[in-house]
Design an enzyme around this catalytic site. Sequence first.
Site, mmCIF file in Angstrom:
data_model
loop_
_atom_site.group_PDB
_atom_site.id
_atom_site.type_symbol
_atom_site.label_atom_id
_atom_site.label_comp_id
_atom_site.label_asym_id
_atom_site.label_seq_id
_atom_site.Cartn_x
_atom_site.Cartn_y
_atom_site.Cartn_z
ATOM 1 N N CYS A 1 33.189 40.176 35.826
ATOM 2 C CA CYS A 1 33.039 38.826 36.341
ATOM 3 C C CYS A 1 31.837 38.165 35.684
ATOM 4 O O CYS A 1 31.330 38.627 34.668
ATOM 5 C CB CYS A 1 32.846 38.870 37.856
ATOM 6 N N ILE B 1 39.568 45.536 40.865
ATOM 7 C CA ILE B 1 39.616 46.522 41.943
ATOM 8 C C ILE B 1 39.628 45.798 43.285
ATOM 9 O O ILE B 1 38.888 44.841 43.491
ATOM 10 C CB ILE B 1 38.407 47.478 41.864
#
Length: 620
Positions: free
Chosen positions: A2, A51
């Site tokens: 990210c 995830i």
Amino acid sequence: MCGFSGFAGTNCNREDVLKRMTDKIAHRGPDQEGAFLSEQAALGFRRLSIIDLENGSQPMYNEDKKIVITFNGEIYNHLEIRKELIEKGHVFENNSDTECLIHGYEEYGTDLLYKLRGMFAFVIYDSKKDIIFGARDFFGIKPFYYGTAPDGNLVFSSEIKSILEYPDMKRELNEAALEQYLSFQYSVLPETFFKGIYRLPAGHFFLYKDGKMDVKRYFDPMMSPDSKEGLSLEQVVADIENIVHETTNAHMISDVEVGSLLSSGVDSSYVVAEFPGKKTFTVGFLDKNSKYNEIRYAEGLTKALKNKENYNKNISSEEYFDSIPKVMYYMDEPLADPSCIALYFVDKLAAEQLKVVLSGEGADEFFGGYNIYHEPISLRGFRYVPKFIKKPIAALCRKLPDFKGRDFLIRGSKTVEERFIGNANLFSVEEREKLLKTRLTHIKPMEIVAPYYKKVKGLNDIAKMQYIDINFWLQGDILLKADKMSMAHSLESRVPFLDINVFRYTKNMPVDYRCNKEATKRAFRIAAKRHLPEATANKKKLGFPVPVRVWLKEEKYYNRVLDKLTGETAKKYFDTNALKKLMEEHREGKADNSRKIWAVYVFLIWHEIYMEAEKVTVPA
């Protein structure tokens, strides 16, 4: 994988400012965005869901909302940490690796870092203590930048372009960075190419409280070779097999499909042989039989391994040159490594199908793979030649025209501390001081690496070179382009060899098992040979071959580059007559000046985007 941005302190337009900052790095996380805003701190986030797709949104909080985190990366042992924390009474709300960092900080404070296995950059704001805790992983896989804004606030982000969105942040060139860039080929100083904006070094964390920044090192990749001297080569090879198998599988943790980049080299090939996925990705140049084209090797390997697929693309010269402005935009700082553009294309190819790929970075630094690591062996005889003989011979050689063996004699007259600054060494100090018109610090590259050599003064020369590369070349070039080029396409790139568990083993490996007269990565190659065709395992290190030296002799690209090297911006910083001479000598075949020319050329393109444009935007 990210991206995050944020600042500490008050700002009247904090919501709007934070939004502008995080929008600038939307390519790092197109799936979700989030924000935390208080009077003391603002944290913004862009998420690429890998995830716990449903519940892994950030910023993320502890139970009483007093501690908040933004985190970029992956923690591969988060399930082990989670189990330990649950036994200590912590309550988890989701299955993300991010939450283990919050509770880990609650339990261990900054000592949490010693428990982590992964790649990471994160910021935790603890409102109870009114403190900001930020950290970067052991080897610098994930980036972290920070600076002080004109209003006195601490500003930070995964990318520099986001920091530049903060009100009144200046885009002022750090000329000292340019000076060293000409030697190292990448931005090497703690202060970036932008005055007042710094990178948090690998293996460091900071605590920010009451307007004060306290930066500390928590990990030093110190080599201690030969502590396993009693181990047989067979035992070390068997250990490497187990280590590569374990780390590759550990890096597969994901709720989405994982692929792998594939070149013709042993590193990525070994990863592909070990990983349970199918899809591999390769790019090449010129025709398939060219030395600049790795596609035929990749296709041959995936066919031999079976159960693997290779997707590839041949990059034309026009595509390559046209992409340079975009690449320099995403890089944030100029990088004179032509392979970063090739990486841009292979990551783009992979991102058309996947969100996550494995890659082979780090094997050379850990296992002793660079061809230049042979140098201490080949120069060994010079140790017995007295200095009063070596130095005059080298001085004479420098004055003579180039001849076979000239560089060998010059380098042989120097110690490793005097001759090695890393895998790239472009312009000499004398050359860059003649070339540059800017204010010079006159600091030599050797002065920059000297404190690191001092730490390892008792080690073998090869181990010293590895330590320098891990602290400089790996962070400044290899990992930076791996992160920025993958994230440009919203792709997560994982590096199984650059794992703390792998390092803990390789740092103690006898030097002779790393590099000897016969081979670089000696033990590693023997291990790889048990899983790969022999030709692949024994293949000489190529890097990422790009035919820049060929293209610069073609009329079209010669003129394109020459125009830039003799333009108004070039005249501001450089002696353009000297640049023109470099171009002419290269085209006439008198010298291979391609790397020096390229360093100046991409700097000028970067300068146009970041220093000359009214607003920093993605080039068309």
